[in-house]
Write an enzyme that holds these catalytic residues in place. Structure first.
Site, PDB file in Angstrom:
ATOM      1  N   ASP A  51       1.563  22.051 -34.398  1.00  0.00           N
ATOM      2  CA  ASP A  51       1.384  20.603 -34.381  1.00  0.00           C
ATOM      3  C   ASP A  51       2.359  20.017 -33.374  1.00  0.00           C
ATOM      4  O   ASP A  51       3.567  20.224 -33.469  1.00  0.00           O
ATOM      5  CB  ASP A  51       1.655  20.045 -35.790  1.00  0.00           C
ATOM      6  CG  ASP A  51       1.158  18.613 -35.922  1.00  0.00           C
ATOM      7  OD1 ASP A  51       0.607  18.074 -34.939  1.00  0.00           O
ATOM      8  OD2 ASP A  51       1.338  18.039 -37.012  1.00  0.00           O
TER       9      ASP A  51
ATOM     10  N   ASP B 160      -4.030  17.413 -30.789  1.00  0.00           N
ATOM     11  CA  ASP B 160      -2.658  17.909 -30.754  1.00  0.00           C
ATOM     12  C   ASP B 160      -2.292  18.869 -31.878  1.00  0.00           C
ATOM     13  O   ASP B 160      -1.125  19.114 -32.100  1.00  0.00           O
ATOM     14  CB  ASP B 160      -1.685  16.726 -30.745  1.00  0.00           C
ATOM     15  CG  ASP B 160      -1.768  15.921 -32.020  1.00  0.00           C
ATOM     16  OD1 ASP B 160      -2.836  15.923 -32.654  1.00  0.00           O
ATOM     17  OD2 ASP B 160      -0.765  15.313 -32.398  1.00  0.00           O
ATOM     18  N   GLU B 161      -3.255  19.385 -32.612  1.00  0.00           N
ATOM     19  CA  GLU B 161      -2.896  20.388 -33.611  1.00  0.00           C
ATOM     20  C   GLU B 161      -4.030  21.378 -33.788  1.00  0.00           C
ATOM     21  O   GLU B 161      -5.191  21.060 -33.540  1.00  0.00           O
ATOM     22  CB  GLU B 161      -2.521  19.744 -34.952  1.00  0.00           C
ATOM     23  CG  GLU B 161      -3.604  18.877 -35.534  1.00  0.00           C
ATOM     24  CD  GLU B 161      -3.240  18.330 -36.913  1.00  0.00           C
ATOM     25  OE1 GLU B 161      -2.674  19.079 -37.718  1.00  0.00           O
ATOM     26  OE2 GLU B 161      -3.556  17.150 -37.159  1.00  0.00           O
TER      27      GLU B 161
END
Lengths: 389, 376
Positions: A14, A107-108
């Site tokens: 993350d 983003d993860e």
């Protein structure tokens, strides 16, 4: 022979304050200062730097409130094209380690690295390498959870933040989970937490100690089963590398809050048209219709209904959404955002239950309208009900 | 208010009245059961504004009066009472119940806000049916009603009285069930009754037996059983003209054993049940056999054949198995007759009138189930 599957093969990576960190990387004058990414005025905070979080600024918070909490806050407009490019570079790094990458958002992602240990070392070593490469190649930081399954890995990356790594051994799962609050269990929101709290169930250990029958009474049978499993750290979901489209949806944030149900119904018609057109373009039909409302106080409700037969017609989507809206009995509650979703998709060519009452005139009409829009543009055909605004 | 009642009668009365207590009532007062003593009768009533129930039972009345008792609590209490006479005494805010050596002291709700229950007017059209016949009619028809509030008219069962017959019909737009029963009264009227109200009336008819009096009024219908009555609000709107949906004729007619077809369809349909999109079952009809198949490439397949006499050309037609089994289940007879035009037109299912030779059965006229096929 491949080596045995390591006990903690799942990574959750993350990025730390992704949008804000990218903004700070692009403009060095922003580095080390409280930043919030989002649109000003009525927008919400999409991402806040750790400097801003120190003031209590959080993502999904209205920007106005964030500015009150932190008057020195620097508001940066989001640049989604840039985030998508960075996200693509990030994905390349992940894919260089394992093909089993399941992105959750820009983003993860979850990574299953069981098959990569011979090449790259054990999962904690892979986590460390990923973090090094992300810092070196992207000038950003990431936090990583290393755990036996997805639920635990995500929990660990959260606890590792910012710029950290947490490796949870299978043998330590019980001790790790026991003191955590119930809100840390996947799927437990404010309401479920409140229900549990009434019975004195506040920590994960309390959930684990609660008999199944009691849990079922408190939160219902489906949620109870999931809770009981998560409370002992069990989660058998696998990392699914490619997420096929689960549904289509559209939503609209009003310029001014709306309390007139006619306006809401008309907006639903517009959204139904949009969603139905996308369904038809994708050659799919949906069985579940979801209505989403966000009130002026930011409370959000969703209501869904599954139809006996799938549909790709705006008329049906609209009728169901309006019925869901009516069932809420709003009575002039101010609404900030309204959304309509169509999920539970099946191929349009699949077996189709025929109806006694409708002769599919709407279906033909909507398809004809698609054709006209294709030739003359989106404004070529519209519903009479949508004309007067 | 004060009375003594026989335990069994009191428990029955309370649990019956609980049926129309508002479950998630917007008005808290609707969660109560209203008790009223008038002379030697106790009247219990409850309503959720859509459905109301009222019953009266003989008690040993000692003091007239009214009390509104929290319904759920009263129900829980009376179910546990020991086997002895019940005596109840209420003042303005408490109800004291004695039964054997047990004693309960229950907080009352304010009876003032409790709505006045609708009463059937004296000059409304009345129909009387045998309880058994009424219950059977509802059981056959109500299952075809829709559960989808998006089209409220389809969530009801329409009752149409004409001189000499009462017709009940329901459709969820995929299938339609219709039953006609004879009755003597001559009134002409129609009522679109919520399915739930009819199911409650059916349960009462099954429980109480004897006969049901149906009282039709413009905005409500009442089902009266001796000392008890259920009154339901009607659904507003126009029910589809269902007679127009009945096909004018047929090209193929199948005569088949009902129980056997039901069993085969249920068995074969299992392979489709893993799929939430309800995989259809296909009937392959030939002169003397019905082959039933289901399944998909992903899950697996199943098939089974049974004897059946077909008049007309062979046909392949697919149905949602639930709609088909619902219809077969409702027909209730030993054999059924299914009439088809083609694989895209509605099929008509009827109980077959008993006949000596299979293949020679005539369809019965009083029950009909129309179902739309699945296009594959």
């Amino acid at each position: 022979m491949s080596p045995p599957r390591p006990p903690e093969p799942i990574l959750h990576v993350d990025m730390d304050a992704f949008y804000a960190s990218v903004a700070a990387r692009e403009d060095s004058s922003l580095a080390g200062r409280p930043i919030a990414v989002g649109n000003g005025g009525r927008g919400v905070v999409a991402s806040a730097s750790y400097e801003a979080r120190a003031y209590g600024v959080r993502s999904a918070m209205p920007m106005a409130r964030a500015l009150r909490l932190c008057p020195a806050l620097l508001v940066v407009r989001p640049d989604f094209a840039l985030y998508a490019r960075v996200s693509e570079q990030l994905r390349e790094i992940f894919l260089s380690v394992t093909p089993l990458v399941e992105p959750l958002s820009l983003d993860e992602a979850f990574l299953d690295v069981a098959g990569s240990v011979r090449l790259f070392g054990d999962p904690p070593a892979i986590a460390a390498m990923l973090r090094r490469r992300i810092t070196a190649e992207l000038a950003l930081t990431a936090s990583v959870g290393v755990a036996p399954n997805k639920f635990l890995a995500k929990l660990c990356s959260g606890k590792a933040k910012p710029d950290g790594v947490l490796h949870l051994r299978a043998s330590d799962v019980g001790a790790f989970l026991a003191p955590l609050g119930v809100r840390d269990l996947w799927g437990v929101g404010e309401q479920t937490a409140a229900k549990l709290d009434r019975f004195g169930i506040r920590r994960v250990a309390d959930v684990a100690a609660t008999p199944a029958a009691t849990l079922r009474r408190i939160v219902g049978p489906a949620a109870a089963e999931q809770l009981a499993r998560l409370a002992v750290g069990a989660d058998d979901r696998s990392v699914v590398p490619y997420e096929a489209a689960k549904g289509m949806s559209g939503e609209e944030t009003f310029e001014r809050d709306v309390d007139d149900e006619d306006v809401l119904r008309r907006e639903l018609l517009r959204l139904a048209e949009k969603v139905a057109r996308r369904l038809r373009r994708g050659d799919v039909a949906a069985r579940t219709v979801t209505l989403k409302l966000r009130y002026a106080n930011f409370a959000t409700v969703t209501r869904a209904r599954t139809l006996p037969a799938p549909t790709d017609r705006a008329t049906d989507l609209h009728r169901e959404a309006v019925a869901l809206l009516a069932a809420l009995r709003l009575e002039r509650v101010r609404v900030r955002l309204i959304g309509l979703g169509a999920t539970n998709l099946v191929p349009a060519g699949a077996a189709r239950q025929l109806g006694l009452l409708d002769d599919d005139r709407w279906g033909l009409l909507e398809r004809a309208a698609d054709t006209a829009r294709g030739r003359f543009g989106d404004a070529a055909v519209t519903r009479g009900a949508l004309l007067d605004d | 208010m004060k009375f003594r009642a026989e335990r069994g009668e009191f428990v029955d009365a309370v649990s019956w009245a609980l049926r129309s207590v508002g479950a998630r009532a917007t008005l808290p007062t609707l969660s109560g059961v209203r008790l009223e003593v008038r002379g030697d009768r106790l009247v219990l009533s409850s309503t959720d504004l859509e459905l109301s129930s009222e019953l009266s039972l003989p008690v040993q009345g000692e003091r007239d009066g009214i009390a509104l008792v929290p319904g759920r609590l009263l129900g829980d209490v009376v179910r546990t009472l020991p086997n002895a006479a019940v005596s109840a005494d209420a003042d303005t805010d408490r109800l004291r119940l004695h039964c054997g050596r047990a004693q309960f002291d229950l907080r009352l709700m304010s009876a003032e806000d409790f709505p006045r229950l609708p009463e059937p007017s004296a000059d409304a059209a009345v129909a009387v049916l045998k309880a058994e016949e009424f219950a059977r009619t509802v059981a056959q028809v109500a299952r075809a009603a829709s559960g989808d509030d998006a089209r409220p008219v389809l969530t009801g069962v329409t009752l149409e009285a004409t001189a000499g017959t009462l017709t009940a019909a329901a459709t969820d737009s995929y299938r339609l069930a219709m039953r006609t029963v004879p009755w003597d009264q001559g009134a002409e009227c129609t009522a679109l009754v919520p399915r739930r109200a009819l199911e409650e009336a059916r349960r009462s008819a099954e429980l109480l037996g004897s006969e049901v009096r149906l009282v039709f009024e413009p905005a409500q219908v009442t089902f009266a059983f001796g000392d008890r009555r259920l009154t339901s609000r009607l659904i507003e709107g126009t029910f589809p003209n269902f007679r127009q949906l009945l096909p004018p004729g047929f090209e193929r007619r199948l005569d088949v054993d009902r129980g056997e077809l039901l069993e085969v369809v249920r068995r074969v349909a299992v392979v489709g049940e893993v799929n939430t999109a309800a995989t259809p079952v296909t009937l392959h009809l030939t002169a003397d056999a019905v082959r039933v198949t289901a399944g998909s490439g992903e899950v697996g397949q199943a098939e089974e054949s049974l004897p059946g006499a077909l008049e007309g050309e062979p046909l392949q037609i697919a149905f949602n198995p639930r709609y088909l089994t619902d219809g077969l289940d409702a027909a209730g007879s030993e054999r059924v007759v299914l009439e088809f035009r083609n694989e895209l037109q509605p099929a008509v299912l009827r109980p077959a009138v008993a006949s000596n030779a299979p293949g020679d059965a005539a369809p019965a006229a009083d029950f009909l189930y129309l179902l739309m096929p699945v296009r594959v």
